[in-house]
Design a protein around this motif. Structure first.
Motif, PDB file in Angstrom:
ATOM      1  N   ARG A  33       0.831  -1.213   0.000  1.00 41.53           N
ATOM      2  CA  ARG A  33       0.000   0.000   0.000  1.00 41.53           C
ATOM      3  C   ARG A  33       0.863   1.259   0.000  1.00 41.53           C
ATOM      4  O   ARG A  33       2.046   1.212   0.342  1.00 41.53           O
ATOM      5  N   PRO A  34       0.254   2.388  -0.429  1.00 44.93           N
ATOM      6  CA  PRO A  34       1.002   3.651  -0.407  1.00 44.93           C
ATOM      7  C   PRO A  34       1.522   3.930   0.999  1.00 44.93           C
ATOM      8  O   PRO A  34       0.844   3.630   1.978  1.00 44.93           O
ATOM      9  N   ARG A  87       4.543   5.393  -3.313  1.00 41.63           N
ATOM     10  CA  ARG A  87       3.522   6.451  -3.377  1.00 41.63           C
ATOM     11  C   ARG A  87       2.360   6.004  -4.242  1.00 41.63           C
ATOM     12  O   ARG A  87       2.558   5.250  -5.209  1.00 41.63           O
ATOM     13  N   GLU A  88       1.196   6.521  -3.925  1.00 43.57           N
ATOM     14  CA  GLU A  88       0.012   6.323  -4.769  1.00 43.57           C
ATOM     15  C   GLU A  88       0.380   6.630  -6.225  1.00 43.57           C
ATOM     16  O   GLU A  88       0.993   7.676  -6.498  1.00 43.57           O
ATOM     17  N   GLY A  89       0.053   5.730  -7.133  1.00 42.48           N
ATOM     18  CA  GLY A  89       0.326   5.961  -8.548  1.00 42.48           C
ATOM     19  C   GLY A  89       1.623   5.340  -9.055  1.00 42.48           C
ATOM     20  O   GLY A  89       1.838   5.270 -10.265  1.00 42.48           O
ATOM     21  N   ASP A  90       2.492   4.904  -8.123  1.00 38.90           N
ATOM     22  CA  ASP A  90       3.717   4.202  -8.541  1.00 38.90           C
ATOM     23  C   ASP A  90       3.362   2.824  -9.104  1.00 38.90           C
ATOM     24  O   ASP A  90       2.314   2.258  -8.754  1.00 38.90           O
ATOM     25  N   VAL A 113       0.508   0.817  -7.162  1.00 38.79           N
ATOM     26  CA  VAL A 113       0.396   1.228  -5.763  1.00 38.79           C
ATOM     27  C   VAL A 113      -0.827   2.148  -5.684  1.00 38.79           C
ATOM     28  O   VAL A 113      -0.816   3.238  -6.275  1.00 38.79           O
ATOM     29  N   GLY A 114      -1.873   1.684  -4.995  1.00 39.30           N
ATOM     30  CA  GLY A 114      -3.129   2.441  -4.994  1.00 39.30           C
ATOM     31  C   GLY A 114      -3.671   2.525  -6.413  1.00 39.30           C
ATOM     32  O   GLY A 114      -3.626   1.561  -7.173  1.00 39.30           O
ATOM     33  N   THR A 115      -4.167   3.689  -6.788  1.00 46.71           N
ATOM     34  CA  THR A 115      -4.708   3.883  -8.136  1.00 46.71           C
ATOM     35  C   THR A 115      -3.609   4.370  -9.071  1.00 46.71           C
ATOM     36  O   THR A 115      -2.872   5.291  -8.717  1.00 46.71           O
ATOM     37  N   ILE A 116      -3.502   3.741 -10.235  1.00 46.65           N
ATOM     38  CA  ILE A 116      -2.502   4.165 -11.225  1.00 46.65           C
ATOM     39  C   ILE A 116      -3.211   4.688 -12.474  1.00 46.65           C
ATOM     40  O   ILE A 116      -4.361   4.327 -12.731  1.00 46.65           O
ATOM     41  N   ASN A 117      -2.519   5.530 -13.239  1.00 43.95           N
ATOM     42  CA  ASN A 117      -3.163   6.144 -14.406  1.00 43.95           C
ATOM     43  C   ASN A 117      -3.342   5.144 -15.551  1.00 43.95           C
ATOM     44  O   ASN A 117      -2.795   4.033 -15.521  1.00 43.95           O
TER      45      ASN A 117
END
Ligand code: MF3
Ligand code: CO
Length: 249
Positions: A33-34, A87-90, A113-117
């Protein structure tokens, strides 16, 4: 060194090693997790592999200092777990190997990690798809290059480059056996695949070009252009029909 053919009994033991690898990777995926340090993932992998009565493959291999490789964003492979905070997005590539009753399993996944683009999601899906294309191409009677070409075509058709300086490999009692398994090439190249061969197929896909650099820690491999990279790996056995994935749950 020749290519070492395994018996059905040996492949059954490799499947046990592979299941342990898959179990540890699944556990890491669930815990990631982040805000987490990459070293925390290494601690989990080291604890779980012992609990599952196996030994880590990577620790001490040519002096590698950890149980797990964690390669983040533009890092391709061989990232050493440490104080870096996710980090979130990694995107994090987790590569893990275990030894059970003298045989090796080796696998890798790349997770968000969390939400990614969307761009990152597409890269991960293409890399996992390229691995699956390579596995589907792996059957007795074709050349090793059939795997390489399937991976390369799948990746490049989707606009990604495949890393050239690092390859998959034969695997068995040793983590790295003959032959090398490149992620690019032509279907008529290389040795003929035969029942009982055991291979680690591990495409590394970049959004930018395929060139790499090695970090100051002498291990971490990153994209030269700083673009995002993904890595998926399975250990498989060539059987009389479809290849058997040994590093599945
Ligand atoms: N899956 C990687 C490989 O096949 C793992 C090697 S990392 C090392 O080469 F640290 F052990 F070198
Ligand atoms: Co490998």
């Amino acid at each position: 060194m020749p290519i070492i053919i395994k018996t059905k009994d040996e492949i059954a033991v490799m499947q046990q090693a592979g299941r342990i690898v898959a179990t540890v990777l699944e556990m890491l995926k669930l815990q990631l997790r982040p805000g987490m340090k990459t070293a925390e993932l290494d601690v989990i992998a080291a604890r779980e592999v012992v609990r599952l009565k196996a030994k880590p493959s990577f620790k001490g291999y040519h002096g590698y200092p950890a149980t797990l490789c964690v390669s983040v964003n533009d890092e391709i492979v061989h990232g050493i777990p440490g104080e870096r905070v996710l980090r979130e997005g990694d995107v994090a590539s987790l590569d893990f190997g275990a030894i059970f009753r003298g045989f090796q399993g080796d696998a890798a996944i790349t997770v968000g990690v969390g939400t990614i683009n969307a761009e990152a999601q597409r890269l991960l899906a293409a890399c996992e798809g390229a691995l699956q294309a390579g596995i589907t191409a792996a059957r007795p009677g074709v050349k090793l290059g059939a795997i390489s070409a399937a991976v390369q075509n799948y990746a490049e058709y989707r606009g990604y480059s495949v890393v050239r300086e690092y390859t998959g490999h034969g695997i068995g009692r040793q983590m790295h056996e003959e032959p090398q398994v490149p992620n690019y090439g032509r279907p008529e190249e290389g040795p003929e695949l035969k029942e009982g061969m055991t291979l680690a197929i591990e495409p590394m896909l970049n959004i930018g070009d395929w060139r790499t650099k090695i970090g100051r820690d002498r291990w971490t491999v990153s994209t030269l252009d700083g673009s995002l990279s993904a890595h998926f790996e399975h250990t498989i056995a060539i059987t009389d029909g479809e290849a058997k994935v040994l590093t599945a749950l």
